[in-house]
Design a protein around this motif. Structure first.
Motif, PDB file in Angstrom:
ATOM      1  N   ALA A  52      -5.163  -1.299  -7.252  1.00 30.78           N
ATOM      2  CA  ALA A  52      -6.475  -0.941  -6.720  1.00 30.78           C
ATOM      3  C   ALA A  52      -6.432   0.459  -6.128  1.00 30.78           C
ATOM      4  N   PRO A  53      -6.959   1.460  -6.828  1.00 31.70           N
ATOM      5  CA  PRO A  53      -7.032   2.812  -6.255  1.00 31.70           C
ATOM      6  C   PRO A  53      -8.181   2.924  -5.262  1.00 31.70           C
ATOM      7  N   ASP A  54      -8.208   4.015  -4.534  1.00 32.47           N
ATOM      8  CA  ASP A  54      -9.358   4.355  -3.713  1.00 32.47           C
ATOM      9  C   ASP A  54     -10.524   4.710  -4.637  1.00 32.47           C
ATOM     10  N   THR A  55     -11.715   4.864  -4.043  1.00 31.19           N
ATOM     11  CA  THR A  55     -12.910   5.122  -4.836  1.00 31.19           C
ATOM     12  C   THR A  55     -13.296   6.598  -4.923  1.00 31.19           C
ATOM     13  N   SER A  56     -12.538   7.454  -4.254  1.00 30.80           N
ATOM     14  CA  SER A  56     -12.811   8.889  -4.317  1.00 30.80           C
ATOM     15  C   SER A  56     -11.636   9.632  -3.725  1.00 30.80           C
ATOM     16  N   PRO A  57     -11.571  10.951  -3.937  1.00 27.82           N
ATOM     17  CA  PRO A  57     -10.630  11.752  -3.156  1.00 27.82           C
ATOM     18  C   PRO A  57     -11.058  11.740  -1.690  1.00 27.82           C
ATOM     19  N   ARG A  58     -10.087  11.990  -0.811  1.00 30.03           N
ATOM     20  CA  ARG A  58     -10.364  11.965   0.637  1.00 30.03           C
ATOM     21  C   ARG A  58      -9.699  13.171   1.296  1.00 30.03           C
ATOM     22  N   GLY A  59     -10.124  13.463   2.519  1.00 29.32           N
ATOM     23  CA  GLY A  59      -9.475  14.497   3.314  1.00 29.32           C
ATOM     24  C   GLY A  59     -10.456  15.532   3.833  1.00 29.32           C
ATOM     25  N   ASP A  60     -10.018  16.268   4.835  1.00 28.41           N
ATOM     26  CA  ASP A  60     -10.867  17.280   5.460  1.00 28.41           C
ATOM     27  C   ASP A  60     -11.261  18.387   4.491  1.00 28.41           C
ATOM     28  N   ASP A  61     -10.423  18.637   3.488  1.00 25.68           N
ATOM     29  CA  ASP A  61     -10.714  19.710   2.529  1.00 25.68           C
ATOM     30  C   ASP A  61     -11.559  19.229   1.348  1.00 25.68           C
TER      31      ASP A  61
ATOM     32  N   ARG B 249       0.861  -1.191   0.000  1.00 29.30           N
ATOM     33  CA  ARG B 249       0.000   0.000   0.000  1.00 29.30           C
ATOM     34  C   ARG B 249       0.891   1.232   0.000  1.00 29.30           C
ATOM     35  N   TYR B 250       0.491   2.224  -0.807  1.00 30.54           N
ATOM     36  CA  TYR B 250       1.263   3.450  -0.928  1.00 30.54           C
ATOM     37  C   TYR B 250       0.357   4.670  -0.773  1.00 30.54           C
ATOM     38  N   ARG B 251       0.945   5.742  -0.253  1.00 29.24           N
ATOM     39  CA  ARG B 251       0.312   7.052  -0.240  1.00 29.24           C
ATOM     40  C   ARG B 251       1.121   7.986  -1.130  1.00 29.24           C
ATOM     41  N   HIS B 252       0.435   8.872  -1.820  1.00 29.91           N
ATOM     42  CA  HIS B 252       1.130   9.879  -2.625  1.00 29.91           C
ATOM     43  C   HIS B 252       0.237  11.100  -2.734  1.00 29.91           C
ATOM     44  N   HIS B 253       0.831  12.220  -3.122  1.00 32.29           N
ATOM     45  CA  HIS B 253       0.035  13.416  -3.392  1.00 32.29           C
ATOM     46  C   HIS B 253      -0.428  13.370  -4.839  1.00 32.29           C
ATOM     47  N   SER B 254      -1.716  13.604  -5.043  1.00 35.04           N
ATOM     48  CA  SER B 254      -2.280  13.612  -6.389  1.00 35.04           C
ATOM     49  C   SER B 254      -2.553  15.038  -6.848  1.00 35.04           C
ATOM     50  N   PRO B 255      -1.808  15.542  -7.834  1.00 31.07           N
ATOM     51  CA  PRO B 255      -2.143  16.859  -8.394  1.00 31.07           C
ATOM     52  C   PRO B 255      -3.517  16.874  -9.064  1.00 31.07           C
ATOM     53  N   THR B 256      -3.923  15.748  -9.634  1.00 29.35           N
ATOM     54  CA  THR B 256      -5.214  15.684 -10.310  1.00 29.35           C
ATOM     55  C   THR B 256      -6.359  15.902  -9.342  1.00 29.35           C
ATOM     56  N   LEU B 257      -6.262  15.307  -8.160  1.00 33.04           N
ATOM     57  CA  LEU B 257      -7.349  15.350  -7.190  1.00 33.04           C
ATOM     58  C   LEU B 257      -7.137  16.398  -6.105  1.00 33.04           C
ATOM     59  N   GLY B 258      -5.912  16.932  -6.030  1.00 34.19           N
ATOM     60  CA  GLY B 258      -5.634  17.955  -5.048  1.00 34.19           C
ATOM     61  C   GLY B 258      -5.673  17.464  -3.618  1.00 34.19           C
TER      62      GLY B 258
ATOM     63  N   MET C 163     -11.870  11.637 -10.691  1.00 31.66           N
ATOM     64  CA  MET C 163     -11.382  10.260 -10.583  1.00 31.66           C
ATOM     65  C   MET C 163     -11.102   9.632 -11.946  1.00 31.66           C
ATOM     66  N   HIS C 164     -11.807  10.068 -12.969  1.00 31.88           N
ATOM     67  CA  HIS C 164     -11.531   9.513 -14.302  1.00 31.88           C
ATOM     68  C   HIS C 164     -10.104   9.825 -14.726  1.00 31.88           C
ATOM     69  N   ASP C 165      -9.711  11.083 -14.653  1.00 35.08           N
ATOM     70  CA  ASP C 165      -8.354  11.454 -15.045  1.00 35.08           C
ATOM     71  C   ASP C 165      -7.316  10.797 -14.138  1.00 35.08           C
ATOM     72  N   TYR C 166      -7.642  10.650 -12.865  1.00 34.89           N
ATOM     73  CA  TYR C 166      -6.710  10.007 -11.938  1.00 34.89           C
ATOM     74  C   TYR C 166      -6.496   8.547 -12.320  1.00 34.89           C
ATOM     75  N   VAL C 167      -7.563   7.823 -12.567  1.00 29.51           N
ATOM     76  CA  VAL C 167      -7.465   6.387 -12.866  1.00 29.51           C
ATOM     77  C   VAL C 167      -6.843   6.146 -14.231  1.00 29.51           C
ATOM     78  N   VAL C 168      -7.243   6.931 -15.226  1.00 25.89           N
ATOM     79  CA  VAL C 168      -6.817   6.678 -16.599  1.00 25.89           C
ATOM     80  C   VAL C 168      -5.405   7.185 -16.862  1.00 25.89           C
ATOM     81  N   HIS C 169      -5.029   8.309 -16.252  1.00 26.85           N
ATOM     82  CA  HIS C 169      -3.763   8.947 -16.601  1.00 26.85           C
ATOM     83  C   HIS C 169      -2.763   9.002 -15.441  1.00 26.85           C
TER      84      HIS C 169
ATOM     85  N   TYR D  66     -15.934   7.709 -10.705  1.00 21.15           N
ATOM     86  CA  TYR D  66     -14.947   7.605 -11.780  1.00 21.15           C
ATOM     87  C   TYR D  66     -15.260   8.523 -12.960  1.00 21.15           C
ATOM     88  N   LEU D  67     -15.686   9.725 -12.644  1.00 22.13           N
ATOM     89  CA  LEU D  67     -15.928  10.745 -13.662  1.00 22.13           C
ATOM     90  C   LEU D  67     -15.145  12.001 -13.298  1.00 22.13           C
ATOM     91  N   ASN D  68     -15.216  13.019 -14.147  1.00 21.20           N
ATOM     92  CA  ASN D  68     -14.631  14.329 -13.874  1.00 21.20           C
ATOM     93  C   ASN D  68     -15.762  15.314 -13.612  1.00 21.20           C
TER      94      ASN D  68
END
Length: 285
Positions: free
Chosen positions: A85-94, A23-32, A126-132, A112-114
């Motif tokens: 296996a990605p998560d199913t949505s962005p997460r976080g307090d913001d 399992r990995y954590r990373h910062h996603s520019p796509t999802l912020g 999530m579409h751009d995150y999963v596909v690209h 899984y849409l934009n």
């Protein structure tokens, strides 16, 4: 053990069937926001890069459900197939969730849409995150090559269909288990699309598999399993509409209706081996 690439923070590593679940954590520019994903690397990945099946999970799930419950790693190890296996949505307090706190929208329900509507469009891509973004990251950081298949369950089955249909040439194989086949006619889909995409139902068609099949740029053979004891079959999933759309468009479809099976991971675990072999046949070459 392998050294963790600099872009990834390793959260867990478990030896399994001769390979590694990580399992990995990373910062996603796509999802912020920060994102977590899981990957199973089969034994073959220790000597050379391997193809990958991207698995999209359903409502309320995270990266953990499929890896822990589907029983997919034994056959993935045999086939030399990585599982991502990605998560199913962005997460976080913001990251905004459902204002009413419901489980079928927002956190755990990215569909899984934009998104195009405020306040969702900043994070729910999530579409751009999963596909690209995610494939670029794992293929640059892990022993995974550019041969990709995609599959998923329920909301994730919808996601897998849409990702493949909207991006010809991106994937070599496609399947789904109990997918939401026609979100425009599904209460889950109507709620999500109405919020993420706005009131213009015409724009929703860009994210609906039954609408996309008619104009798809390629015809990947599609395997779908659906349990006949699934409580969501008649109201949310609507596989008969997917079958009608595939017939009209000349889309190869194997739709298997499984008596007695419900919507749970017991159902997924019963048929996941067939799906892994379906993908492996296309990804080996």
């Amino acid at each position: 053990m392998a050294v963790t690439p600099p872009l990834l923070e390793e959260l867990a590593a478990n030896r399994c069937w001769g390979g590694w679940h990580r399992r990995y954590r990373h910062h996603s520019p796509t999802l912020g926001c920060a994102m977590v994903f899981a990957v199973y690397l089969p034994p073959q990945a220790e000597s050379h890069p391997v193809p990958a099946l991207y698995w999209l999970s359903g409502l309320t799930c995270s990266d953990e459900n499929f890896m822990q419950k589907a029983g997919a790693m034994r056959v993935a190890a045999e086939l030399g197939l990585a599982l991502v296996a990605p998560d199913t949505s962005p997460r976080g307090d913001d990251v905004p969730g459902d204002p009413q706190g419901c489980w079928d929208f927002g956190h755990g329900a990215g569909f899984y849409l934009n998104a195009t509507q405020l306040p969702w469009r900043r994070h729910y891509r999530m579409h751009d995150y999963v596909v690209h973004e995610l494939p670029q990251l794992v293929e640059a950081s892990l022993p995974i090559d550019g041969r990709r298949g995609i599959s998923g369950h329920s909301m994730g089955g919808h996601g897998a269909l849409v990702c493949a249909l909207r991006n010809p040439g991106r994937y070599r194989s496609l399947s789904a288990l109990a997918p939401i086949c026609h979100p425009l006619a599904s209460p889950w889909g109507e709620k999500a699309f109405g919020n993420y995409l706005g009131a213009d139902r015409e724009s929703w068609k860009e994210w609906d598999a039954c609408e996309l099949i008619a104009i798809a740029g390629e015809r990947l053979p599609l395997l779908v399993d659906q349990g006949l004891a699934d409580p969501f079959l008649a109201t949310q999933l609507l596989p008969e509409l997917l079958q009608q759309a595939c017939t009209a468009a000349g889309q190869p479809l194997t739709l298997r209706l499984q008596p007695g099976y419900d919507h749970s991971y017991y159902f997924i675990a019963s048929f996941i081996d067939d799906h892994l072999r379906h993908h492996a046949r296309a990804l080996r070459y």
